[in-house]
Design a protein around this motif. Structure first.
Motif, PDB file in Angstrom:
ATOM      1  N   THR A   1     -15.200 -31.898  91.947  1.00 53.26           N
ATOM      2  CA  THR A   1     -16.040 -33.023  91.530  1.00 53.26           C
ATOM      3  C   THR A   1     -17.403 -32.940  92.204  1.00 53.26           C
ATOM      4  O   THR A   1     -18.449 -33.108  91.570  1.00 53.26           O
ATOM      5  N   GLU A   2     -17.407 -32.674  93.494  1.00 55.07           N
ATOM      6  CA  GLU A   2     -18.646 -32.566  94.271  1.00 55.07           C
ATOM      7  C   GLU A   2     -19.505 -31.399  93.787  1.00 55.07           C
ATOM      8  O   GLU A   2     -20.726 -31.517  93.648  1.00 55.07           O
ATOM      9  N   ALA A   3     -18.875 -30.265  93.516  1.00 52.04           N
ATOM     10  CA  ALA A   3     -19.608 -29.083  93.070  1.00 52.04           C
ATOM     11  C   ALA A   3     -20.177 -29.279  91.664  1.00 52.04           C
ATOM     12  O   ALA A   3     -21.323 -28.898  91.395  1.00 52.04           O
ATOM     13  N   VAL A   4     -19.409 -29.876  90.753  1.00 54.68           N
ATOM     14  CA  VAL A   4     -19.915 -30.141  89.401  1.00 54.68           C
ATOM     15  C   VAL A   4     -21.116 -31.078  89.489  1.00 54.68           C
ATOM     16  O   VAL A   4     -22.142 -30.851  88.833  1.00 54.68           O
ATOM     17  N   LYS A   5     -21.020 -32.115  90.295  1.00 53.28           N
ATOM     18  CA  LYS A   5     -22.144 -33.045  90.459  1.00 53.28           C
ATOM     19  C   LYS A   5     -23.390 -32.295  90.926  1.00 53.28           C
ATOM     20  O   LYS A   5     -24.489 -32.515  90.404  1.00 53.28           O
ATOM     21  N   ALA A   6     -23.234 -31.393  91.889  1.00 46.31           N
ATOM     22  CA  ALA A   6     -24.373 -30.638  92.413  1.00 46.31           C
ATOM     23  C   ALA A   6     -24.991 -29.738  91.343  1.00 46.31           C
ATOM     24  O   ALA A   6     -26.214 -29.631  91.246  1.00 46.31           O
ATOM     25  N   VAL A   7     -24.161 -29.103  90.534  1.00 46.62           N
ATOM     26  CA  VAL A   7     -24.672 -28.223  89.479  1.00 46.62           C
ATOM     27  C   VAL A   7     -25.380 -29.034  88.401  1.00 46.62           C
ATOM     28  O   VAL A   7     -26.452 -28.642  87.920  1.00 46.62           O
ATOM     29  N   VAL A   8     -24.823 -30.178  88.020  1.00 48.58           N
ATOM     30  CA  VAL A   8     -25.472 -31.039  87.031  1.00 48.58           C
ATOM     31  C   VAL A   8     -26.830 -31.495  87.559  1.00 48.58           C
ATOM     32  O   VAL A   8     -27.835 -31.448  86.840  1.00 48.58           O
ATOM     33  N   GLU A   9     -26.888 -31.916  88.822  1.00 51.95           N
ATOM     34  CA  GLU A   9     -28.162 -32.347  89.401  1.00 51.95           C
ATOM     35  C   GLU A   9     -29.158 -31.189  89.439  1.00 51.95           C
ATOM     36  O   GLU A   9     -30.340 -31.372  89.139  1.00 51.95           O
ATOM     37  N   PHE A  10     -28.687 -29.990  89.795  1.00 51.07           N
ATOM     38  CA  PHE A  10     -29.558 -28.819  89.817  1.00 51.07           C
ATOM     39  C   PHE A  10     -30.108 -28.551  88.415  1.00 51.07           C
ATOM     40  O   PHE A  10     -31.305 -28.308  88.241  1.00 51.07           O
ATOM     41  N   ALA A  11     -29.251 -28.604  87.417  1.00 52.75           N
ATOM     42  CA  ALA A  11     -29.677 -28.352  86.035  1.00 52.75           C
ATOM     43  C   ALA A  11     -30.726 -29.374  85.597  1.00 52.75           C
ATOM     44  O   ALA A  11     -31.741 -29.013  84.995  1.00 52.75           O
ATOM     45  N   LYS A  12     -30.492 -30.646  85.914  1.00 47.20           N
ATOM     46  CA  LYS A  12     -31.451 -31.685  85.543  1.00 47.20           C
ATOM     47  C   LYS A  12     -32.796 -31.471  86.222  1.00 47.20           C
ATOM     48  O   LYS A  12     -33.846 -31.535  85.581  1.00 47.20           O
ATOM     49  N   LYS A  13     -32.768 -31.222  87.522  1.00 44.73           N
ATOM     50  CA  LYS A  13     -34.007 -31.038  88.289  1.00 44.73           C
ATOM     51  C   LYS A  13     -34.817 -29.853  87.800  1.00 44.73           C
ATOM     52  O   LYS A  13     -36.033 -29.840  87.915  1.00 44.73           O
ATOM     53  N   ASN A  14     -34.142 -28.845  87.289  1.00 47.10           N
ATOM     54  CA  ASN A  14     -34.820 -27.624  86.888  1.00 47.10           C
ATOM     55  C   ASN A  14     -35.098 -27.556  85.390  1.00 47.10           C
ATOM     56  O   ASN A  14     -35.473 -26.510  84.872  1.00 47.10           O
ATOM     57  N   GLY A  15     -34.910 -28.686  84.695  1.00 43.24           N
ATOM     58  CA  GLY A  15     -35.280 -28.775  83.289  1.00 43.24           C
ATOM     59  C   GLY A  15     -34.550 -27.801  82.391  1.00 43.24           C
ATOM     60  O   GLY A  15     -35.099 -27.318  81.407  1.00 43.24           O
TER      61      GLY A  15
END
Length: 185
Positions: free
Chosen positions: A124-138
């Motif tokens: 759950t923590e890792a998926v959240k981090a990847v989703v946030e990374f994807a959003k931040k990087n457009g």
């Protein structure tokens, strides 16, 4: 769009560190091969079509392909380690192109963790981090993940991170597909 000049980013959460696979030592390749040969892991990801163990050459090809994904997309596959000991790998997570999603302007989210770490919240923590990374990087507008119908743990991981099950079956199998529309933060 090529992102080859971008540095490969580590991502840190309160309990895990995500390290891009091109930065990982060959010992990770062994861990990854063993994880993909673990019957519990493969039964959750491939069902009755469990992959055969990969040869050293097949592993090299897989990691070369992952490097190309990073270069092309600016995102790829990370090895997941414990923050307290980053070389104690517990799984992998990442985003990649998938033929079944080409016409959907979507990328596949995939992950797998060693069974010793299931139910601990690391996925759950890792998926959240990847989703946030994807959003931040457009990155793309949509992430898609598919799971085995009886994989309740992964269903919870995806739902906790805002993914919703959709009717479409992009994968050529009758497996639940979950989608998350990304918006820039």
């Amino acid at each position: 769009m090529s992102r080859a000049s971008s540095p490969l980013p580590k991502v840190t959460t309160p309990r895990v560190v995500l390290t891009p696979t091109p930065k990982l030592p060959p010992r990770f390749h062994t861990f990854f091969a063993n994880l993909l040969s673990n019957e519990k892991v493969t039964s959750m990801g491939w069902g009755d079509t469990n992959p055969q163990p990969l040869s050293a050459e097949q592993m090299k090809t897989r990691f070369d392909d992952q490097q190309k994904g990073w270069e092309k997309l600016g995102i790829g596959i990370w090895g997941v380690g414990l923050l307290s000991n980053p070389e104690e790998w517990i799984g992998y997570i990442g985003v990649r192109e998938h033929d079944a999603l080409k016409d959907k302007d979507a990328l596949e989210l995939l992950y797998g963790f060693h069974p010793a770490y299931w139910g601990c919240g690391y996925a759950t923590e890792a998926v959240k981090a990847v989703v946030e990374f994807a959003k931040k990087n457009g990155l793309r507008k949509t992430l898609a993940a598919y799971i085995q119908a009886d994989n309740v743990g992964s269903r919870r991981v995806l739902e906790r991170n805002g993914f919703a099950e959709v009717e479409d079956r992009y994968w050529g199998r009758e497996w639940p597909t979950f989608m998350l529309e990304l918006t820039s933060t």
